[in-house]
Design a protein around this motif. Sequence first.
Motif, PDB file in Angstrom:
ATOM      1  N   THR A   1       0.836  -1.203   0.000  1.00  0.00           N
ATOM      2  CA  THR A   1       0.000   0.000   0.000  1.00  0.00           C
ATOM      3  C   THR A   1       0.873   1.257   0.000  1.00  0.00           C
ATOM      4  O   THR A   1       0.618   2.205  -0.735  1.00  0.00           O
TER       5      THR A   1
ATOM      6  N   LYS B   1       2.465   1.803  -3.426  1.00  0.00           N
ATOM      7  CA  LYS B   1       1.515   2.328  -4.413  1.00  0.00           C
ATOM      8  C   LYS B   1       1.294   3.825  -4.234  1.00  0.00           C
ATOM      9  O   LYS B   1       1.088   4.552  -5.194  1.00  0.00           O
ATOM     10  N   LYS B   2       1.335   4.274  -2.982  1.00  0.00           N
ATOM     11  CA  LYS B   2       1.109   5.688  -2.702  1.00  0.00           C
ATOM     12  C   LYS B   2       2.327   6.548  -3.012  1.00  0.00           C
ATOM     13  O   LYS B   2       2.216   7.761  -3.120  1.00  0.00           O
TER      14      LYS B   2
END
Length: 95
Positions: A19, A22-23
């Motif tokens: 996560t 991806k950010k």
Amino acid sequence: MATATLAARVAQLEKTVATLVKKQEPGRLRKSKKLKAMAQAPLPGLPKDFLQPRQPGRDDWMTVVGMFDGDEVMKRIIERGASIRRAESRKARRG
């Protein structure tokens, strides 16, 4: 989470890292002024051309010959590679 198994904890950690990745803004580190300045500043005690690529010398290969003689890990790597090549060769002959 204290009672969670190691596998569950690792899975959760991997999910969290995915996560965060991806950010992450693409190229963010390249845009950093501080990092650019660090890359351009010479390191103390090193020649200014230390980080510049150089053309390989004619005899550079001689410095690595025998580098891994007697290294057990390297022997296992070479043996494994040879076994893979033999298996692929047998498979190719069979069609």
